[in-house]
Design a protein around this motif. Structure first.
Motif, PDB file in Angstrom:
ATOM      1  N   UNK A   1      70.470  56.134 114.904  1.00 52.56           N
ATOM      2  CA  UNK A   1      69.915  55.224 113.917  1.00 52.56           C
ATOM      3  C   UNK A   1      70.176  55.784 112.509  1.00 52.56           C
ATOM      4  N   UNK A   2      70.559  54.906 111.616  1.00 49.17           N
ATOM      5  CA  UNK A   2      70.848  55.322 110.237  1.00 49.17           C
ATOM      6  C   UNK A   2      69.559  55.615 109.484  1.00 49.17           C
ATOM      7  N   UNK A   3      69.657  56.472 108.512  1.00 51.39           N
ATOM      8  CA  UNK A   3      68.548  56.688 107.589  1.00 51.39           C
ATOM      9  C   UNK A   3      69.100  56.664 106.170  1.00 51.39           C
ATOM     10  N   UNK A  69      70.971  44.260 104.602  1.00 50.42           N
ATOM     11  CA  UNK A  69      71.632  44.736 105.822  1.00 50.42           C
ATOM     12  C   UNK A  69      72.903  45.505 105.493  1.00 50.42           C
ATOM     13  N   UNK A  70      73.397  46.179 106.509  1.00 51.54           N
ATOM     14  CA  UNK A  70      74.635  46.926 106.403  1.00 51.54           C
ATOM     15  C   UNK A  70      75.361  46.788 107.735  1.00 51.54           C
ATOM     16  N   UNK A 160      60.506  48.011 105.807  1.00 49.00           N
ATOM     17  CA  UNK A 160      61.770  48.597 106.259  1.00 49.00           C
ATOM     18  C   UNK A 160      61.790  48.513 107.780  1.00 49.00           C
ATOM     19  N   UNK A 161      62.974  48.331 108.333  1.00 55.82           N
ATOM     20  CA  UNK A 161      63.139  48.260 109.786  1.00 55.82           C
ATOM     21  C   UNK A 161      63.817  49.511 110.349  1.00 55.82           C
ATOM     22  N   UNK A 165      63.819  57.854 103.881  1.00 55.98           N
ATOM     23  CA  UNK A 165      63.474  59.171 103.373  1.00 55.98           C
ATOM     24  C   UNK A 165      63.068  59.049 101.911  1.00 55.98           C
ATOM     25  N   UNK A 166      61.981  59.713 101.538  1.00 62.74           N
ATOM     26  CA  UNK A 166      61.576  59.708 100.127  1.00 62.74           C
ATOM     27  C   UNK A 166      62.444  60.584  99.350  1.00 62.74           C
TER      28      UNK A 166
END
Length: 166
Positions: A1-3, A69-70, A160-161, A165-166
């Motif tokens: 999963x992307x972050x 989206x991406x 967010x789905x 990261x902050x």
């Protein structure tokens, strides 16, 4: 999963919104949702996000959603709905533009806390403001026929789905 960093997606949202609905972007039919309109914006940058703003309306009442989206994966979504009289549509666009373009910060995905002209007042009551999870209500009030008048309001919420990261 992307972050991604929160600020990356916030910036992509704001950049996509300033060239869409609030500046008269051209809506197209939405093939997967008959009766709906949409504006799809490719946000320039690395990575190149896609912002989709889709809505349906019967005149004064409307409902819609905005996604970021991406590569076909929805990363973030906002839902909104309510009503605005036709008299308030141009003012609503101006208030949203003020936040997206001049404010440059995420404020529940809608307009500034307060925006006013001589005739109307926009109020954004953000209950939870974080880009990761947010909700609130916006309203336009003013005077009509010499009396106080509510020109309309929208409720909104989103999240967010993916992990951010902050």
């Amino acid at each position: 999963m992307r972050t991604f960093k929160v600020e990356q997606l916030e910036r992509a949202f704001l950049e996509g919104m300033v060239v869409g609905y609030v500046v008269g972007g051209t809506p197209t039919d939405t093939p997967d949702l008959p009766g709906w309109k949409q504006i799809i914006t490719k946000v320039i940058g690395t990575p190149a996000f896609e912002l989709r703003d889709a809505w349906t309306t019967n005149g004064d009442y409307s409902s819609g959603f905005t996604t970021l989206s991406l590569d076909g994966e929805v990363l973030w979504i906002m839902h909104y709905g309510g009503y605005y009289e036709q008299d308030a549509h141009a003012f609503l666009k101006t208030a949203l533009h003020e936040q997206y373009f001049n404010g440059g910060i995420f404020n529940g995905g809608r307009g500034p806390d307060v925006f006013e002209t001589e005739d109307m007042l926009y109020i954004n009551d953000v209950k939870q403001p974080e880009f990761i999870h947010f909700h609130g209500k916006e309203q336009i009030v003013g005077r009509k026929n010499g009396k106080g008048h509510i020109f309309g309001q929208h409720w909104y919420h989103g999240q967010a789905l993916i992990p951010l990261i902050n």
